[in-house]
Design a protein around this motif. Sequence first.
Motif, PDB file in Angstrom:
ATOM      1  N   PHE A  76      -4.207  -7.897 -14.951  1.00 24.48           N
ATOM      2  CA  PHE A  76      -5.297  -7.965 -13.984  1.00 24.48           C
ATOM      3  C   PHE A  76      -6.303  -6.866 -14.270  1.00 24.48           C
ATOM      4  N   LEU A 106      -7.499  -7.270  -6.222  1.00 25.08           N
ATOM      5  CA  LEU A 106      -6.102  -7.591  -6.476  1.00 25.08           C
ATOM      6  C   LEU A 106      -5.398  -8.032  -5.193  1.00 25.08           C
ATOM      7  N   PHE A 107      -5.557  -7.248  -4.126  1.00 23.51           N
ATOM      8  CA  PHE A 107      -4.906  -7.597  -2.884  1.00 23.51           C
ATOM      9  C   PHE A 107      -5.463  -8.902  -2.302  1.00 23.51           C
ATOM     10  N   SER A 108      -6.748  -9.129  -2.466  1.00 29.06           N
ATOM     11  CA  SER A 108      -7.338 -10.386  -2.006  1.00 29.06           C
ATOM     12  C   SER A 108      -6.704 -11.557  -2.755  1.00 29.06           C
ATOM     13  N   GLN A 109      -6.533 -11.415  -4.061  1.00 25.15           N
ATOM     14  CA  GLN A 109      -5.918 -12.463  -4.876  1.00 25.15           C
ATOM     15  C   GLN A 109      -4.471 -12.683  -4.441  1.00 25.15           C
ATOM     16  N   ILE A 110      -3.728 -11.615  -4.194  1.00 25.81           N
ATOM     17  CA  ILE A 110      -2.320 -11.724  -3.784  1.00 25.81           C
ATOM     18  C   ILE A 110      -2.227 -12.440  -2.436  1.00 25.81           C
ATOM     19  N   LEU A 111      -3.094 -12.095  -1.507  1.00 23.96           N
ATOM     20  CA  LEU A 111      -3.043 -12.682  -0.161  1.00 23.96           C
ATOM     21  C   LEU A 111      -3.438 -14.157  -0.160  1.00 23.96           C
ATOM     22  N   GLU A 112      -4.219 -14.588  -1.154  1.00 23.30           N
ATOM     23  CA  GLU A 112      -4.624 -15.988  -1.251  1.00 23.30           C
ATOM     24  C   GLU A 112      -3.483 -16.876  -1.749  1.00 23.30           C
ATOM     25  N   GLU A 113      -2.514 -16.293  -2.421  1.00 17.24           N
ATOM     26  CA  GLU A 113      -1.406 -17.090  -3.004  1.00 17.24           C
ATOM     27  C   GLU A 113      -0.443 -17.560  -1.952  1.00 17.24           C
ATOM     28  N   THR A 115      -8.724  -2.685  -6.727  1.00 19.80           N
ATOM     29  CA  THR A 115      -7.534  -2.859  -5.899  1.00 19.80           C
ATOM     30  C   THR A 115      -7.808  -3.872  -4.798  1.00 19.80           C
ATOM     31  N   GLN A 117       1.086 -11.263 -16.389  1.00 21.87           N
ATOM     32  CA  GLN A 117      -0.331 -11.457 -16.123  1.00 21.87           C
ATOM     33  C   GLN A 117      -1.005 -10.096 -16.063  1.00 21.87           C
TER      34      GLN A 117
END
Length: 80
Positions: free
Chosen positions: A66, A73-80, A70, A64
């Motif tokens: 992106f 990116l971290f917001s997206q990672i934490l939502e998973e 940054t 993937q």
Amino acid sequence: MSNRELAKSMIDRLPEDKMIFVINMLEGLGEMSGLDLYPDFKPNVATIAAMAETDEMIRAGGGQHFEGSTEELFSQILEE
């Protein structure tokens, strides 16, 4: 005084917390010169596996990509 002696003298006067900048500059100069500044470096098994996985993703066009900040990116990672 040679350039090498002058550089060493300047380095000796720098505070320890600034040495990372010197190291970064020397690494960049070494790369531009084609030098192997870490001839004894051997990546561990996990690093070798991660590099192989990345190479395979690039070869196969997988993974993937992106684009964004940054923070995003971290917001997206934490939502998973």
